[in-house]
Design a protein around this motif. Structure first.
Motif, PDB file in Angstrom:
ATOM      1  N   PHE A 178      -1.665  -1.477  -9.393  1.00 46.23           N
ATOM      2  CA  PHE A 178      -0.569  -2.143  -8.674  1.00 46.23           C
ATOM      3  C   PHE A 178       0.744  -1.964  -9.413  1.00 46.23           C
ATOM      4  O   PHE A 178       1.792  -1.746  -8.807  1.00 46.23           O
ATOM      5  CB  PHE A 178      -0.918  -3.624  -8.514  1.00 46.23           C
ATOM      6  CG  PHE A 178       0.036  -4.345  -7.618  1.00 46.23           C
ATOM      7  CD1 PHE A 178      -0.114  -4.304  -6.227  1.00 46.23           C
ATOM      8  CD2 PHE A 178       1.104  -5.055  -8.144  1.00 46.23           C
ATOM      9  CE1 PHE A 178       0.761  -4.962  -5.410  1.00 46.23           C
ATOM     10  CE2 PHE A 178       1.998  -5.697  -7.319  1.00 46.23           C
ATOM     11  CZ  PHE A 178       1.820  -5.657  -5.947  1.00 46.23           C
ATOM     12  N   LEU A 179       0.656  -2.040 -10.780  1.00 48.11           N
ATOM     13  CA  LEU A 179       1.872  -1.863 -11.579  1.00 48.11           C
ATOM     14  C   LEU A 179       2.411  -0.452 -11.428  1.00 48.11           C
ATOM     15  O   LEU A 179       3.619  -0.234 -11.310  1.00 48.11           O
ATOM     16  CB  LEU A 179       1.554  -2.157 -13.043  1.00 48.11           C
ATOM     17  CG  LEU A 179       2.720  -1.968 -14.025  1.00 48.11           C
ATOM     18  CD1 LEU A 179       3.873  -2.910 -13.681  1.00 48.11           C
ATOM     19  CD2 LEU A 179       2.251  -2.211 -15.468  1.00 48.11           C
ATOM     20  N   MET A 180       1.489   0.539 -11.441  1.00 48.00           N
ATOM     21  CA  MET A 180       1.931   1.921 -11.300  1.00 48.00           C
ATOM     22  C   MET A 180       2.608   2.145  -9.928  1.00 48.00           C
ATOM     23  O   MET A 180       3.650   2.789  -9.822  1.00 48.00           O
ATOM     24  CB  MET A 180       0.719   2.851 -11.433  1.00 48.00           C
ATOM     25  CG  MET A 180       0.119   2.879 -12.844  1.00 48.00           C
ATOM     26  SD  MET A 180       1.269   3.563 -14.055  1.00 48.00           S
ATOM     27  CE  MET A 180       1.378   5.243 -13.462  1.00 48.00           C
ATOM     28  N   ALA A 181       1.969   1.586  -8.892  1.00 54.82           N
ATOM     29  CA  ALA A 181       2.557   1.737  -7.561  1.00 54.82           C
ATOM     30  C   ALA A 181       3.915   1.058  -7.478  1.00 54.82           C
ATOM     31  O   ALA A 181       4.879   1.570  -6.869  1.00 54.82           O
ATOM     32  CB  ALA A 181       1.614   1.158  -6.499  1.00 54.82           C
ATOM     33  N   ALA A 182       4.026  -0.132  -8.115  1.00 50.33           N
ATOM     34  CA  ALA A 182       5.304  -0.849  -8.093  1.00 50.33           C
ATOM     35  C   ALA A 182       6.379  -0.085  -8.840  1.00 50.33           C
ATOM     36  O   ALA A 182       7.541  -0.038  -8.424  1.00 50.33           O
ATOM     37  CB  ALA A 182       5.117  -2.245  -8.687  1.00 50.33           C
TER      38      ALA A 182
ATOM     39  N   ILE B 226      -4.911  -0.911  -2.712  1.00 46.33           N
ATOM     40  CA  ILE B 226      -5.357  -1.257  -4.065  1.00 46.33           C
ATOM     41  C   ILE B 226      -6.133  -2.579  -4.061  1.00 46.33           C
ATOM     42  O   ILE B 226      -7.182  -2.720  -4.692  1.00 46.33           O
ATOM     43  CB  ILE B 226      -4.154  -1.333  -5.015  1.00 46.33           C
ATOM     44  CG1 ILE B 226      -3.580   0.075  -5.240  1.00 46.33           C
ATOM     45  CG2 ILE B 226      -4.539  -1.953  -6.345  1.00 46.33           C
ATOM     46  CD1 ILE B 226      -2.264   0.084  -5.979  1.00 46.33           C
ATOM     47  N   VAL B 227      -5.632  -3.538  -3.333  1.00 46.57           N
ATOM     48  CA  VAL B 227      -6.297  -4.847  -3.275  1.00 46.57           C
ATOM     49  C   VAL B 227      -7.677  -4.721  -2.645  1.00 46.57           C
ATOM     50  O   VAL B 227      -8.688  -5.268  -3.139  1.00 46.57           O
ATOM     51  CB  VAL B 227      -5.417  -5.848  -2.499  1.00 46.57           C
ATOM     52  CG1 VAL B 227      -6.197  -7.139  -2.251  1.00 46.57           C
ATOM     53  CG2 VAL B 227      -4.148  -6.141  -3.275  1.00 46.57           C
ATOM     54  N   VAL B 228      -7.733  -3.983  -1.540  1.00 48.64           N
ATOM     55  CA  VAL B 228      -9.020  -3.823  -0.843  1.00 48.64           C
ATOM     56  C   VAL B 228     -10.021  -3.095  -1.724  1.00 48.64           C
ATOM     57  O   VAL B 228     -11.187  -3.507  -1.886  1.00 48.64           O
ATOM     58  CB  VAL B 228      -8.819  -3.093   0.499  1.00 48.64           C
ATOM     59  CG1 VAL B 228     -10.172  -2.744   1.141  1.00 48.64           C
ATOM     60  CG2 VAL B 228      -7.984  -3.933   1.428  1.00 48.64           C
ATOM     61  N   LEU B 229      -9.586  -1.976  -2.331  1.00 49.95           N
ATOM     62  CA  LEU B 229     -10.482  -1.200  -3.179  1.00 49.95           C
ATOM     63  C   LEU B 229     -10.907  -1.987  -4.410  1.00 49.95           C
ATOM     64  O   LEU B 229     -12.057  -1.920  -4.868  1.00 49.95           O
ATOM     65  CB  LEU B 229      -9.821   0.114  -3.600  1.00 49.95           C
ATOM     66  CG  LEU B 229      -9.639   1.161  -2.482  1.00 49.95           C
ATOM     67  CD1 LEU B 229      -8.824   2.347  -2.998  1.00 49.95           C
ATOM     68  CD2 LEU B 229     -10.991   1.618  -1.958  1.00 49.95           C
ATOM     69  N   GLY B 230      -9.923  -2.732  -4.972  1.00 48.69           N
ATOM     70  CA  GLY B 230     -10.264  -3.537  -6.149  1.00 48.69           C
ATOM     71  C   GLY B 230     -11.293  -4.589  -5.827  1.00 48.69           C
ATOM     72  O   GLY B 230     -12.177  -4.904  -6.640  1.00 48.69           O
ATOM     73  N   THR B 231     -11.203  -5.160  -4.636  1.00 47.07           N
ATOM     74  CA  THR B 231     -12.161  -6.188  -4.223  1.00 47.07           C
ATOM     75  C   THR B 231     -13.534  -5.583  -3.989  1.00 47.07           C
ATOM     76  O   THR B 231     -14.569  -6.121  -4.405  1.00 47.07           O
ATOM     77  CB  THR B 231     -11.665  -6.872  -2.944  1.00 47.07           C
ATOM     78  OG1 THR B 231     -10.379  -7.435  -3.192  1.00 47.07           O
ATOM     79  CG2 THR B 231     -12.628  -7.974  -2.522  1.00 47.07           C
ATOM     80  N   LEU B 232     -13.553  -4.453  -3.310  1.00 45.93           N
ATOM     81  CA  LEU B 232     -14.841  -3.817  -3.007  1.00 45.93           C
ATOM     82  C   LEU B 232     -15.503  -3.228  -4.242  1.00 45.93           C
ATOM     83  O   LEU B 232     -16.732  -3.309  -4.409  1.00 45.93           O
ATOM     84  CB  LEU B 232     -14.651  -2.728  -1.946  1.00 45.93           C
ATOM     85  CG  LEU B 232     -14.197  -3.224  -0.553  1.00 45.93           C
ATOM     86  CD1 LEU B 232     -13.932  -2.034   0.358  1.00 45.93           C
ATOM     87  CD2 LEU B 232     -15.255  -4.133   0.052  1.00 45.93           C
ATOM     88  N   MET B 233     -14.684  -2.595  -5.094  1.00 43.33           N
ATOM     89  CA  MET B 233     -15.253  -1.886  -6.246  1.00 43.33           C
ATOM     90  C   MET B 233     -15.226  -2.735  -7.506  1.00 43.33           C
ATOM     91  O   MET B 233     -15.664  -2.303  -8.578  1.00 43.33           O
ATOM     92  CB  MET B 233     -14.477  -0.579  -6.489  1.00 43.33           C
ATOM     93  CG  MET B 233     -14.529   0.366  -5.285  1.00 43.33           C
ATOM     94  SD  MET B 233     -13.593   1.882  -5.556  1.00 43.33           S
ATOM     95  CE  MET B 233     -14.588   2.618  -6.860  1.00 43.33           C
ATOM     96  N   GLU B 234     -14.662  -3.922  -7.407  1.00 42.39           N
ATOM     97  CA  GLU B 234     -14.632  -4.905  -8.483  1.00 42.39           C
ATOM     98  C   GLU B 234     -14.047  -4.305  -9.775  1.00 42.39           C
ATOM     99  O   GLU B 234     -14.652  -4.257 -10.826  1.00 42.39           O
ATOM    100  CB  GLU B 234     -16.062  -5.424  -8.759  1.00 42.39           C
ATOM    101  CG  GLU B 234     -16.668  -6.171  -7.597  1.00 42.39           C
ATOM    102  CD  GLU B 234     -18.059  -6.691  -7.929  1.00 42.39           C
ATOM    103  OE1 GLU B 234     -18.553  -6.362  -9.030  1.00 42.39           O
ATOM    104  OE2 GLU B 234     -18.605  -7.423  -7.092  1.00 42.39           O
ATOM    105  N   PHE B 235     -12.820  -3.782  -9.647  1.00 48.19           N
ATOM    106  CA  PHE B 235     -12.112  -3.334 -10.862  1.00 48.19           C
ATOM    107  C   PHE B 235     -10.765  -4.039 -10.916  1.00 48.19           C
ATOM    108  O   PHE B 235     -10.282  -4.598  -9.917  1.00 48.19           O
ATOM    109  CB  PHE B 235     -11.930  -1.803 -10.874  1.00 48.19           C
ATOM    110  CG  PHE B 235     -11.072  -1.287  -9.769  1.00 48.19           C
ATOM    111  CD1 PHE B 235      -9.680  -1.278  -9.870  1.00 48.19           C
ATOM    112  CD2 PHE B 235     -11.660  -0.782  -8.598  1.00 48.19           C
ATOM    113  CE1 PHE B 235      -8.922  -0.788  -8.843  1.00 48.19           C
ATOM    114  CE2 PHE B 235     -10.888  -0.297  -7.583  1.00 48.19           C
ATOM    115  CZ  PHE B 235      -9.505  -0.294  -7.697  1.00 48.19           C
ATOM    116  N   ASP B 236     -10.154  -3.962 -12.077  1.00 56.48           N
ATOM    117  CA  ASP B 236      -8.883  -4.663 -12.310  1.00 56.48           C
ATOM    118  C   ASP B 236      -7.773  -3.923 -11.540  1.00 56.48           C
ATOM    119  O   ASP B 236      -7.536  -2.732 -11.772  1.00 56.48           O
ATOM    120  CB  ASP B 236      -8.573  -4.699 -13.804  1.00 56.48           C
ATOM    121  CG  ASP B 236      -7.323  -5.524 -14.088  1.00 56.48           C
ATOM    122  OD1 ASP B 236      -6.817  -6.208 -13.159  1.00 56.48           O
ATOM    123  OD2 ASP B 236      -6.805  -5.451 -15.225  1.00 56.48           O
TER     124      ASP B 236
END
Length: 389
Positions: free
Chosen positions: A199-203, A184-194
């Motif tokens: 992360f909350l759903m996964a948690a 999620i962190v990697v994709l969020g960084t690359l695709m620039e989304f929140d």
């Protein structure tokens, strides 16, 4: 003949003992030496008592053998009268036995045992029946507890396997959550989304699954403790039941062995047959009266010849009629006397050995000779008293 064999002279104690003067000697104390001497003295007295008992029995058997010799050397006329009376006794015994065998369905040994225990037999049968019933009940309880223990042990093993699986799944869940968070962190960084919502759903998913697993683990731990407690309880109860089962089984086995039966049913059958035989035996009382009459006559006839024991011959009348039977009786007495002779020789040897050990002690550890001799003299006096009784 063991009593008339030439015996070797015992060696002097000084010739038997060989000491190494240079070897260190651990000398016992005064009280210890006295205790050792007292122990040997007790052995001597016990051997003397056993010797006297054997001598008395040996003398009795010799007297019986002398009676047989006296009977065998009687004049023909006197023995003919005795043999005639003995023949009457044998005939009466056979007649009575034939009647009893026809009237009853149990052996003579069983009849004799029932007759000996007649007063207490109803209670014995009742107690044996109760013990057998209790044995069956206890055995059933024992089998039930064995099964219950096995079920709890199987349940405990299943819980332990499940606990191991849940631990592995928890580790796997943690790994999956870590991998998902990193993605999620990697994709969020690359695709620039929140990345907050993913992360909350996964948690939430990982936390929910992990919580269920933890709850299940806690429940498994609780159930394992419960299973162990039940296993221990089953073991304790099983030990108590086994103890009861062993006791009641021993009681049942002892009763069956004592009365030579397999169960209470067979013992009750023998008892009923005995009661029936007693009723039939009352009808045969006249034969018993005749037997008593001829037994008394035989005793009086033998008494004229000054035998050691005349009362035994009515019970061995067959030996007075049949020479082969007399040979068997004589052989049995000779065998018993030979065994007693060996026993006497053994007791004498025990006494000599004990005295020799005391003498060795006096030589090996000097200093208390007077006291030891006093004890030995006292033992000899007691032995003399025992031997003269």
């Amino acid at each position: 003949m063991g009593l008339f064999r030439k015996r070797k002279k015992p060696k002097y104690v000084e010739e038997i003992l060989e000491f190494d003067e240079n070897a260190p000697q651990l000398q016992p104390g005064k009280e210890e030496k006295k205790g050792i001497v007292m122990e040997y003295g007790q052995q001597i007295m016990d051997a003397a008592r056993n010797l006297e008992e054997a001598k008395r029995e040996y003398k009795m058997l010799t007297s019986y053998l002398m009676d047989i010799e006296a009977i065998e050397s009687m004049p023909d006329k006197a023995f003919a009268e005795i043999r005639e009376t003995a023949q009457s006794i044998v005939m009466l015994h056979k007649s009575r036995d034939a009647y009893l065998n026809k009237a009853q369905t149990i052996s003579e040994a069983q009849f004799a045992q029932m007759e000996q225990l007649e007063d207490g037999m109803p209670e014995v049968i009742k107690r044996l029946k109760a013990n057998e019933s209790y044995q069956t009940l206890v055995k059933r309880d024992m089998q039930y507890l064995e099964g219950e223990k096995g079920e709890w042990m199987y349940y405990q093993d299943a819980l332990e396997r499940e606990k191991k699986l849940l631990h592995k799944l928890l580790y796997a869940l943690i790994g999956i959550f870590a991998a998902a968070a990193a993605a999620i962190v990697v994709l969020g960084t690359l695709m620039e989304f929140d990345i907050g919502m993913p992360f909350l759903m996964a948690a939430l998913v990982a936390g929910g699954a992990g919580s269920l697993m933890v709850l299940r683990l806690q429940n498994d731990k609780l159930q394992v403790r419960k299973a162990r407690a039940n296993i221990n309880r089953a073991i304790v109860l099983l030990n108590k039941v086994k103890f009861k089962y062993v006791n009641v089984t021993n009681a049942v086995d002892y009763a069956c062995e004592r009365y030579h039966v397999k169960n209470a049913y067979e013992l009750n059958y023998i008892w009923e047959q005995y009661l029936e035989a007693v009723k039939e035996m009352e009808k045969y009382q006249r034969t018993n009266d005749d037997l008593e009459f001829f037994s008394g006559r035989l005793i009086r006839q033998l008494h004229k010849h000054n035998l050691y024991d005349t009362k035994v011959w009515p019970h061995q009348a067959q030996a007075l009629v049949d020479k082969k039977e007399m040979v068997e009786v004589k052989h049995g007495l000779l065998v018993r006397r030979q065994k007693l002779r060996e026993r006497v020789e053994g007791q004498v040897q025990d006494i000599q050995n004990a005295k020799l050990e005391i003498a060795k002690l006096m030589i090996a550890y000097p200093g208390n000779e007077r006291e030891i001799r006093a004890i030995l003299d006292s033992v000899d006096k007691i032995c003399d008293i025992v031997m003269k009784k």
